[in-house]
Design a protein around this motif. Structure first.
Motif, PDB file in Angstrom:
ATOM      1  N   TRP A  24       0.828  -1.205   0.000  1.00 15.43           N
ATOM      2  CA  TRP A  24       0.000   0.000   0.000  1.00 15.43           C
ATOM      3  C   TRP A  24       0.862   1.255   0.000  1.00 15.43           C
ATOM      4  O   TRP A  24       0.523   2.250  -0.627  1.00 15.43           O
ATOM      5  N   ILE A  25       1.983   1.210   0.710  1.00 12.54           N
ATOM      6  CA  ILE A  25       2.901   2.352   0.721  1.00 12.54           C
ATOM      7  C   ILE A  25       3.515   2.527  -0.670  1.00 12.54           C
ATOM      8  O   ILE A  25       3.531   3.630  -1.226  1.00 12.54           O
ATOM      9  N   ASP A  26       3.984   1.434  -1.254  1.00  7.96           N
ATOM     10  CA  ASP A  26       4.589   1.493  -2.592  1.00  7.96           C
ATOM     11  C   ASP A  26       3.581   1.940  -3.645  1.00  7.96           C
ATOM     12  O   ASP A  26       3.941   2.600  -4.613  1.00  7.96           O
ATOM     13  N   GLY A  27       2.319   1.586  -3.461  1.00  6.78           N
ATOM     14  CA  GLY A  27       1.263   1.943  -4.414  1.00  6.78           C
ATOM     15  C   GLY A  27       0.567   3.246  -4.093  1.00  6.78           C
ATOM     16  O   GLY A  27      -0.458   3.574  -4.694  1.00  6.78           O
ATOM     17  N   ASP A  28       1.071   3.987  -3.127  1.00  2.00           N
ATOM     18  CA  ASP A  28       0.532   5.303  -2.732  1.00  2.00           C
ATOM     19  C   ASP A  28      -0.880   5.249  -2.142  1.00  2.00           C
ATOM     20  O   ASP A  28      -1.574   6.256  -2.113  1.00  2.00           O
ATOM     21  N   ARG A  29      -1.316   4.082  -1.687  1.00  2.00           N
ATOM     22  CA  ARG A  29      -2.597   4.015  -0.969  1.00  2.00           C
ATOM     23  C   ARG A  29      -2.421   4.516   0.464  1.00  2.00           C
ATOM     24  O   ARG A  29      -3.346   5.024   1.079  1.00  2.00           O
ATOM     25  N   LEU A  30      -1.215   4.344   0.992  1.00  2.00           N
ATOM     26  CA  LEU A  30      -0.881   4.725   2.359  1.00  2.00           C
ATOM     27  C   LEU A  30       0.472   5.417   2.304  1.00  2.00           C
ATOM     28  O   LEU A  30       1.410   4.900   1.701  1.00  2.00           O
ATOM     29  N   SER A  31       0.566   6.594   2.902  1.00  2.00           N
ATOM     30  CA  SER A  31       1.852   7.294   2.865  1.00  2.00           C
ATOM     31  C   SER A  31       2.654   6.993   4.125  1.00  2.00           C
ATOM     32  O   SER A  31       2.096   6.707   5.178  1.00  2.00           O
ATOM     33  N   ALA A  32       3.979   7.045   3.959  1.00  2.00           N
ATOM     34  CA  ALA A  32       4.884   6.781   5.073  1.00  2.00           C
ATOM     35  C   ALA A  32       6.092   7.688   4.925  1.00  2.00           C
ATOM     36  O   ALA A  32       6.414   8.149   3.827  1.00  2.00           O
ATOM     37  N   THR A  33       6.746   7.952   6.042  1.00  2.00           N
ATOM     38  CA  THR A  33       7.975   8.748   6.023  1.00  2.00           C
ATOM     39  C   THR A  33       9.139   7.855   6.391  1.00  2.00           C
ATOM     40  O   THR A  33       8.992   6.898   7.152  1.00  2.00           O
ATOM     41  N   ARG A  34      10.293   8.184   5.842  1.00  2.00           N
ATOM     42  CA  ARG A  34      11.510   7.420   6.136  1.00  2.00           C
ATOM     43  C   ARG A  34      12.609   8.425   6.447  1.00  2.00           C
ATOM     44  O   ARG A  34      13.367   8.808   5.578  1.00  2.00           O
ATOM     45  N   ASP A  35      12.695   8.872   7.666  1.00  2.00           N
ATOM     46  CA  ASP A  35      13.700   9.851   8.075  1.00  2.00           C
ATOM     47  C   ASP A  35      14.967   9.160   8.556  1.00  2.00           C
ATOM     48  O   ASP A  35      15.354   9.267   9.716  1.00  2.00           O
ATOM     49  N   GLY A  36      15.600   8.418   7.670  1.00  2.00           N
ATOM     50  CA  GLY A  36      16.834   7.744   8.023  1.00  2.00           C
ATOM     51  C   GLY A  36      16.660   6.450   8.788  1.00  2.00           C
ATOM     52  O   GLY A  36      17.622   5.738   9.032  1.00  2.00           O
ATOM     53  N   GLY A  37      15.455   6.123   9.166  1.00  2.00           N
ATOM     54  CA  GLY A  37      15.195   4.890   9.910  1.00  2.00           C
ATOM     55  C   GLY A  37      14.102   4.089   9.238  1.00  2.00           C
ATOM     56  O   GLY A  37      13.804   4.286   8.064  1.00  2.00           O
ATOM     57  N   PRO A  38      13.487   3.197   9.977  1.00  2.00           N
ATOM     58  CA  PRO A  38      12.385   2.406   9.409  1.00  2.00           C
ATOM     59  C   PRO A  38      11.214   3.311   9.021  1.00  2.00           C
ATOM     60  O   PRO A  38      11.030   4.396   9.581  1.00  2.00           O
ATOM     61  N   ALA A  39      10.442   2.862   8.052  1.00  2.00           N
ATOM     62  CA  ALA A  39       9.275   3.621   7.605  1.00  2.00           C
ATOM     63  C   ALA A  39       8.296   3.813   8.762  1.00  2.00           C
ATOM     64  O   ALA A  39       8.094   2.910   9.572  1.00  2.00           O
ATOM     65  N   GLN A  40       7.706   4.983   8.828  1.00  2.00           N
ATOM     66  CA  GLN A  40       6.710   5.322   9.846  1.00  2.00           C
ATOM     67  C   GLN A  40       5.437   5.791   9.148  1.00  2.00           C
ATOM     68  O   GLN A  40       5.498   6.609   8.230  1.00  2.00           O
ATOM     69  N   VAL A  41       4.295   5.277   9.594  1.00  2.00           N
ATOM     70  CA  VAL A  41       2.997   5.668   9.044  1.00  2.00           C
ATOM     71  C   VAL A  41       2.358   6.625  10.026  1.00  2.00           C
ATOM     72  O   VAL A  41       2.263   6.338  11.223  1.00  2.00           O
ATOM     73  N   ASP A  42       1.907   7.774   9.532  1.00  2.00           N
ATOM     74  CA  ASP A  42       1.243   8.768  10.377  1.00  2.00           C
ATOM     75  C   ASP A  42      -0.083   8.207  10.892  1.00  2.00           C
ATOM     76  O   ASP A  42      -0.830   7.564  10.147  1.00  2.00           O
ATOM     77  N   GLY A  43      -0.381   8.456  12.160  1.00  2.00           N
ATOM     78  CA  GLY A  43      -1.599   7.932  12.781  1.00  2.00           C
ATOM     79  C   GLY A  43      -2.870   8.384  12.090  1.00  2.00           C
ATOM     80  O   GLY A  43      -3.802   7.600  11.908  1.00  2.00           O
ATOM     81  N   ALA A  44      -2.936   9.658  11.666  1.00  2.00           N
ATOM     82  CA  ALA A  44      -4.128  10.165  10.978  1.00  2.00           C
ATOM     83  C   ALA A  44      -4.304   9.469   9.631  1.00  2.00           C
ATOM     84  O   ALA A  44      -5.426   9.137   9.221  1.00  2.00           O
ATOM     85  N   GLU A  45      -3.192   9.239   8.946  1.00  2.00           N
ATOM     86  CA  GLU A  45      -3.229   8.540   7.664  1.00  2.00           C
ATOM     87  C   GLU A  45      -3.694   7.095   7.868  1.00  2.00           C
ATOM     88  O   GLU A  45      -4.495   6.563   7.102  1.00  2.00           O
ATOM     89  N   LEU A  46      -3.214   6.468   8.914  1.00  2.00           N
ATOM     90  CA  LEU A  46      -3.621   5.108   9.235  1.00  2.00           C
ATOM     91  C   LEU A  46      -5.117   5.055   9.553  1.00  2.00           C
ATOM     92  O   LEU A  46      -5.826   4.145   9.117  1.00  2.00           O
ATOM     93  N   ALA A  47      -5.609   6.033  10.271  1.00  2.00           N
ATOM     94  CA  ALA A  47      -7.043   6.091  10.596  1.00  2.00           C
ATOM     95  C   ALA A  47      -7.885   6.233   9.327  1.00  2.00           C
ATOM     96  O   ALA A  47      -8.951   5.628   9.207  1.00  2.00           O
ATOM     97  N   ARG A  48      -7.399   7.020   8.362  1.00  2.00           N
ATOM     98  CA  ARG A  48      -8.136   7.203   7.101  1.00  2.00           C
ATOM     99  C   ARG A  48      -8.272   5.866   6.379  1.00  2.00           C
ATOM    100  O   ARG A  48      -9.366   5.490   5.939  1.00  2.00           O
ATOM    101  N   VAL A  49      -7.174   5.121   6.276  1.00  2.00           N
ATOM    102  CA  VAL A  49      -7.210   3.832   5.582  1.00  2.00           C
ATOM    103  C   VAL A  49      -8.071   2.832   6.352  1.00  2.00           C
ATOM    104  O   VAL A  49      -8.837   2.076   5.766  1.00  2.00           O
TER     105      VAL A  49
END
Length: 130
Positions: A24-49
């Motif tokens: 879902w992250i790769d397909g842009d259904r769910l966005s994630a950030t990667r600030d030098g570490g493991p990918a993190q999904v924003d809680g609001a974005e997770l709630a939307r999905v």
């Protein structure tokens, strides 16, 4: 303050696999950030999905009801006696148990393997934060 979740945590909350969340992250259904570490999904974005995944069934799927907490799943066990029935439903990661009359269970044709929707209505719902 924004809450974020690791992929494994997001997957557990949505009731899907880690690989599904990654797709879902790769397909842009769910966005994630990667600030030098493991990918993190924003809680609001997770709630939307999560909301998209568990939208109210289309009209006609279930009878009209004022209850909005519907969990679609599969019947895993039915125990009947002469008057009552205990019905277990697995809805994603959730196991629900309903007690009803045997007559109701028989009329609904509830047996292991049958698709069912558990509708929950309560006057109080407690919310805990881990």
């Amino acid at each position: 303050m924004s809450t974020s979740y690791r992929i494994a945590e997001a997957a557990a909350l949505l009731g899907v696999s880690d690989d599904t969340v990654r797709r879902w992250i790769d397909g842009d259904r769910l966005s994630a950030t990667r600030d030098g570490g493991p990918a993190q999904v924003d809680g609001a974005e997770l709630a939307r999905v999560a909301t998209e995944l568990h939208e109210t069934p289309p009209p006609g799927t279930t009878r009209s009801s004022s209850a909005r907490n519907r969990l679609a799943g599969i019947v895993t066990r039915v125990v009947r006696d002469t008057v009552m029935a205990q019905v277990e439903i697995q809805a994603g990661p959730f196991r629900l148990v309903s007690l009803m009359s045997r007559e109701a269970a028989d009329e609904l044709g509830l047996e292991p393997g049958v698709r069912a929707v558990a509708t929950v209505k309560a006057t109080q719902v407690s919310v805990d934060v881990p």
